[in-house]
Structures are given as C-alpha cells and as structure tokens.
Design an enzyme around this catalytic site. Structure first.
Site, PDB file in Angstrom:
ATOM      1  N   ARG A  51       0.861  -1.184   0.000  1.00  0.00           N
ATOM      2  CA  ARG A  51       0.000   0.000   0.000  1.00  0.00           C
ATOM      3  C   ARG A  51       0.898   1.235   0.000  1.00  0.00           C
ATOM      4  O   ARG A  51       2.115   1.146   0.115  1.00  0.00           O
ATOM      5  CB  ARG A  51      -1.015   0.005   1.156  1.00  0.00           C
ATOM      6  CG  ARG A  51      -0.660  -0.650   2.441  1.00  0.00           C
ATOM      7  CD  ARG A  51       0.390   0.059   3.241  1.00  0.00           C
ATOM      8  NE  ARG A  51       0.118   1.480   3.410  1.00  0.00           N
ATOM      9  CZ  ARG A  51       1.029   2.407   3.544  1.00  0.00           C
ATOM     10  NH1 ARG A  51       2.320   2.081   3.517  1.00  0.00           N
ATOM     11  NH2 ARG A  51       0.721   3.666   3.701  1.00  0.00           N
ATOM     12  N   GLY A  52       0.239   2.388  -0.156  1.00  0.00           N
ATOM     13  CA  GLY A  52       0.970   3.615  -0.418  1.00  0.00           C
ATOM     14  C   GLY A  52       0.914   3.861  -1.913  1.00  0.00           C
ATOM     15  O   GLY A  52       1.265   2.977  -2.709  1.00  0.00           O
ATOM     16  N   ARG A  94      -7.884  -0.680  -6.791  1.00  0.00           N
ATOM     17  CA  ARG A  94      -8.169   0.401  -5.841  1.00  0.00           C
ATOM     18  C   ARG A  94      -8.470   1.673  -6.632  1.00  0.00           C
ATOM     19  O   ARG A  94      -7.670   2.075  -7.469  1.00  0.00           O
ATOM     20  CB  ARG A  94      -7.013   0.627  -4.862  1.00  0.00           C
ATOM     21  CG  ARG A  94      -6.756  -0.550  -3.944  1.00  0.00           C
ATOM     22  CD  ARG A  94      -5.921  -0.167  -2.733  1.00  0.00           C
ATOM     23  NE  ARG A  94      -6.683   0.603  -1.763  1.00  0.00           N
ATOM     24  CZ  ARG A  94      -6.152   1.113  -0.646  1.00  0.00           C
ATOM     25  NH1 ARG A  94      -4.866   0.951  -0.390  1.00  0.00           N
ATOM     26  NH2 ARG A  94      -6.895   1.800   0.197  1.00  0.00           N
ATOM     27  N   GLN A 199      -2.172   2.166  10.057  1.00  0.00           N
ATOM     28  CA  GLN A 199      -0.931   2.342   9.292  1.00  0.00           C
ATOM     29  C   GLN A 199       0.086   3.192  10.054  1.00  0.00           C
ATOM     30  O   GLN A 199       1.290   3.026   9.884  1.00  0.00           O
ATOM     31  CB  GLN A 199      -1.218   2.990   7.931  1.00  0.00           C
ATOM     32  CG  GLN A 199      -2.009   2.127   6.973  1.00  0.00           C
ATOM     33  CD  GLN A 199      -3.495   2.438   7.027  1.00  0.00           C
ATOM     34  OE1 GLN A 199      -4.029   2.824   8.069  1.00  0.00           O
ATOM     35  NE2 GLN A 199      -4.174   2.280   5.907  1.00  0.00           N
ATOM     36  N   ASP A 240      -2.962  10.569  -2.025  1.00  0.00           N
ATOM     37  CA  ASP A 240      -3.301   9.514  -2.975  1.00  0.00           C
ATOM     38  C   ASP A 240      -3.775  10.077  -4.306  1.00  0.00           C
ATOM     39  O   ASP A 240      -3.636   9.424  -5.337  1.00  0.00           O
ATOM     40  CB  ASP A 240      -4.365   8.595  -2.374  1.00  0.00           C
ATOM     41  CG  ASP A 240      -3.762   7.672  -1.337  1.00  0.00           C
ATOM     42  OD1 ASP A 240      -3.441   6.524  -1.692  1.00  0.00           O
ATOM     43  OD2 ASP A 240      -3.573   8.100  -0.179  1.00  0.00           O
ATOM     44  N   ASN A 250      -6.446  11.884   0.751  1.00  0.00           N
ATOM     45  CA  ASN A 250      -5.441  11.140   1.516  1.00  0.00           C
ATOM     46  C   ASN A 250      -6.174  10.303   2.558  1.00  0.00           C
ATOM     47  O   ASN A 250      -7.397  10.325   2.648  1.00  0.00           O
ATOM     48  CB  ASN A 250      -4.433  12.099   2.166  1.00  0.00           C
ATOM     49  CG  ASN A 250      -3.208  11.363   2.691  1.00  0.00           C
ATOM     50  OD1 ASN A 250      -2.620  10.543   1.980  1.00  0.00           O
ATOM     51  ND2 ASN A 250      -2.822  11.626   3.924  1.00  0.00           N
ATOM     52  N   LYS A 251      -5.422   9.564   3.335  1.00  0.00           N
ATOM     53  CA  LYS A 251      -5.997   8.643   4.311  1.00  0.00           C
ATOM     54  C   LYS A 251      -7.039   9.332   5.186  1.00  0.00           C
ATOM     55  O   LYS A 251      -6.875  10.474   5.590  1.00  0.00           O
ATOM     56  CB  LYS A 251      -4.881   8.057   5.174  1.00  0.00           C
ATOM     57  CG  LYS A 251      -5.319   6.991   6.167  1.00  0.00           C
ATOM     58  CD  LYS A 251      -6.130   5.868   5.521  1.00  0.00           C
ATOM     59  CE  LYS A 251      -5.385   5.206   4.379  1.00  0.00           C
ATOM     60  NZ  LYS A 251      -6.273   4.290   3.607  1.00  0.00           N
TER      61      LYS A 251
END
EC number: 5.3.1.23
Length: 353
Positions: A51-52, A94, A199, A240, A250-251
């Site tokens: 991920r990332g 994704r 995370q 992202d 983003n997250k």
C-alpha cells in the site's frame, strides 16, 4: 543516490516474480511474499499487503509486465488487446490512488511503437523498472525540498504511512526525516495511529524506529491536545490523488488534522510526486472515495471490538480542501499560492518556489 538504509524495500522485481514486503504482517513479522500472477498482484493491492500510492503504482507496473510474459501470440495488435484487458483488471484494484492508473498507462505507452511481441514484453519490464528507479530519486528530491521548511528540533505530526515502505525509498511525507537524520537536524515526529487499519502505529512507527528516527505514537483522538501541549511546529502528510485545484485525497483523518492545524495556526503540508496529481479532475468532489470492508472497523487485528452486526461507514480516504493546505511539496518545488495556477505551471515544466 542511496545511503545505508535500514528500512527494507517494499517491492522488488525478480524476473519471474515480484517480491513484496507483506505490510499486513508488520510490525510483528517481516514477511516477504512472491507474486507470480496478475491475481496475486490484484489481491496484494486490495488486501493492503502492499500500500501507499507510489508503491501500488510500482507493484501494478511490475504486475502488468509479469502477466504480459504469459500472453501467447505473435501478433502485436492482439498482444496489445490482451494487455489492455490485464491493465483494466489491475486498475480496478483500488479506485482512489491515481499513481495506479498513471503507472499502468505509462506501461501501455511503452509498447505503442513495438514492432514485435518480444520487443513489447521487453519494453514493459524496462519501463516498470524505470518507474521504480525514478520514484526513489523523486522521493529524495521531495525530502530535500521539504527539509527547507523545518528547523532543528521541530516537532512535526503526520498520519498514515507516507514513508519508505509506501514508495521505492524514502517516502514522501517521511522523506525529510530520513534526510534530517543524515544531517543530524534532530526533527521529532508525532505519528497518529490511523484507525481503522493502523498504518501509523503498525507501519510509520515501525519504519521510523528501523531508521533510528525519533518518533512518538499517539491515538488519532489525541491530535488536538498534542498540538497544544507538545507545541507541534507543522503537519505533513502524503496524498493519494491531488485535483487540479489542489484539493487532496489522503488517508481518512487527514481532513480533520488539517482543520486542527488551521485552528492552531500550524502549517499543514502535503508531500507528493507529480504522478499523484490528476489534472483531469477539477476538484476534490470529483475524486472517487473507496469504501472498505466494515470488518476493518468492527475489529482490530482479528479481535472484535464492536457488535458484529453494527452498521459501519468505512471510507478509506477523505478530501482536504486546498484552502487548508499551506503548501504542496513536489520533486519540482513547493507550491504555496494559487494551486490551480501553480499546478498548471508545474505540468508545463515551469519552475515553482
């Protein structure tokens, strides 16, 4: 340029397989997985074993090159048609991180002028490897640009993991901390745990400790109190996808941090490579937000923490409006003004601050 680096690589090409660091096993176990099929790659991305945004893009690029080896045809047109099917399959893994489609599209372009299937297959491998090589240098430059925003002894907050294991090396938001360590600048990072998948606690705290970088872990709900009591100097996060106007996906939890930073008059920075920008998207409202399995919220590491049938809302990302962002740090410089104008300049090859 690579220095002695204690943090393992997240993705490596092995000719007949892709080796990834299984990030689902961290921090308890350092496990490597071999991906040998497009289905393996798809599953690794969906289940967050890798991920990332940059690391996802690199893995998908390697996955496309690997799967292309099994396409049996001597007809280049037919080869490209089958390659497109595989590309679409991997791209569906994704929806939010733009680096995924960017990397796959770049590989598609690499075979446009191939005159044979063998040449096309070779081009795919070379292009995927080149993406990884470029990403390492890109991350180093992001770190170098970000470092000028901080001074010795600063305390900086982050969320999620935008570090070395989310990229080919160094990371985006965490890159300046690795460079600061080399220069003995003594930066200290406060890492939010990042519910629901943790995370921040599982990955960021682990990798920074591997790198010998000062890190303190906090729960997400401690962010406001920590900003006040620990005199946080700045917040830095990854991304992202960044829209044409600077709105940033983003997250989940990033938006809340930006609001808090604004309330405390603390600068809020986004660090991301050019490959994370989506200039086809006008604003954050147009960015698709992935929703994930409710069980991620109902349990932690397999231990149930909520009623098994309680309804859950589990968006993986949120959108931080551009007007809450103090600066966007890229490999080409730092944008701090009119993002729409500066992003356009950036993609025309013009210099930003």
């Amino acid at each position: 340029m690579t220095h002695s680096f204690a943090v393992p690589r997240s993705v490596e090409w092995k000719e007949t397989a892709i080796t990834i660091l299984n990030q689902q096993k961290l921090p308890d176990e350092t496990e490597y997985l071999e991906l040998t099929t497009k289905e393996d790659v798809f599953d690794a991305i969906v289940t967050l074993k890798v991920r990332g945004a940059p690391a996802i893009g690199i893995t998908a690029a390697f996955g496309l090159a690997l799967a292309a080896k099994d396409i049996e045809t001597d007809n280049v047109t037919e080869f490209r048609r089958r390659l497109e099917d595989i590309k679409q399959y991997l791209n569906s893994s994704r929806p939010t991180a733009i680096n995924l489609s960017w990397a796959l599209e770049r590989l598609s372009h690499s075979v446009e002028n191939a005159i044979s299937v063998n040449e096309a297959k070779t081009n795919l491998v070379h292009e995927a490897i080149q993406i990884q090589v470029e990403d390492e240098e890109t991350c180093r430059l992001i770190g170098q640009n970000a470092l000028q925003l901080f001074k010795k002894g600063d305390r900086i907050m982050t969320i999620c993991n935008a570090g070395s294991i989310a990229t080919s090396r160094y990371g985006t938001a965490l890159a300046p901390f690795y460079l600061a360590k080399q220069k003995d600048l003594g930066l200290h990072i406060y890492a939010c745990e990042t519910r629901p998948v943790l995370q921040g606690s599982r990955l960021t705290a682990w990798e920074l400790m591997q790198g010998g970088i000062d890190v303190t872990l906090i729960t997400d709900s401690m962010a406001a109190h920590t900003m006040k009591e620990k005199q946080i100097s700045a917040v830095i996060v990854g991304a992202d996808r960044i829209a044409k106007n600077g709105d940033t996906a983003n997250k989940i939890g990033t938006y809340g941090l930006a609001i808090l930073a604004n309330a405390f008059d603390i600068p809020f920075f986004v660090a991301a490579p050019l490959s994370t920008f989506d200039t086809k998207v006008k604003c954050g409202a147009d960015i698709p937000i992935e929703e994930r399995d409710p069980e991620e919220v109902r349990q932690i590491s397999g231990v149930r923490t909520a009623p098994s049938n309680v309804p859950v809302f589990n968006p993986a990302f949120d959108i931080t409006p551009h007007d809450l962002i103090s600066g966007i740090i890229t490999e080409k410089g730092i944008m701090t003004g009119n993002y729409e104008e500066e992003i356009e300049q950036l993609f025309k090859g013009e210099k930003v601050h």
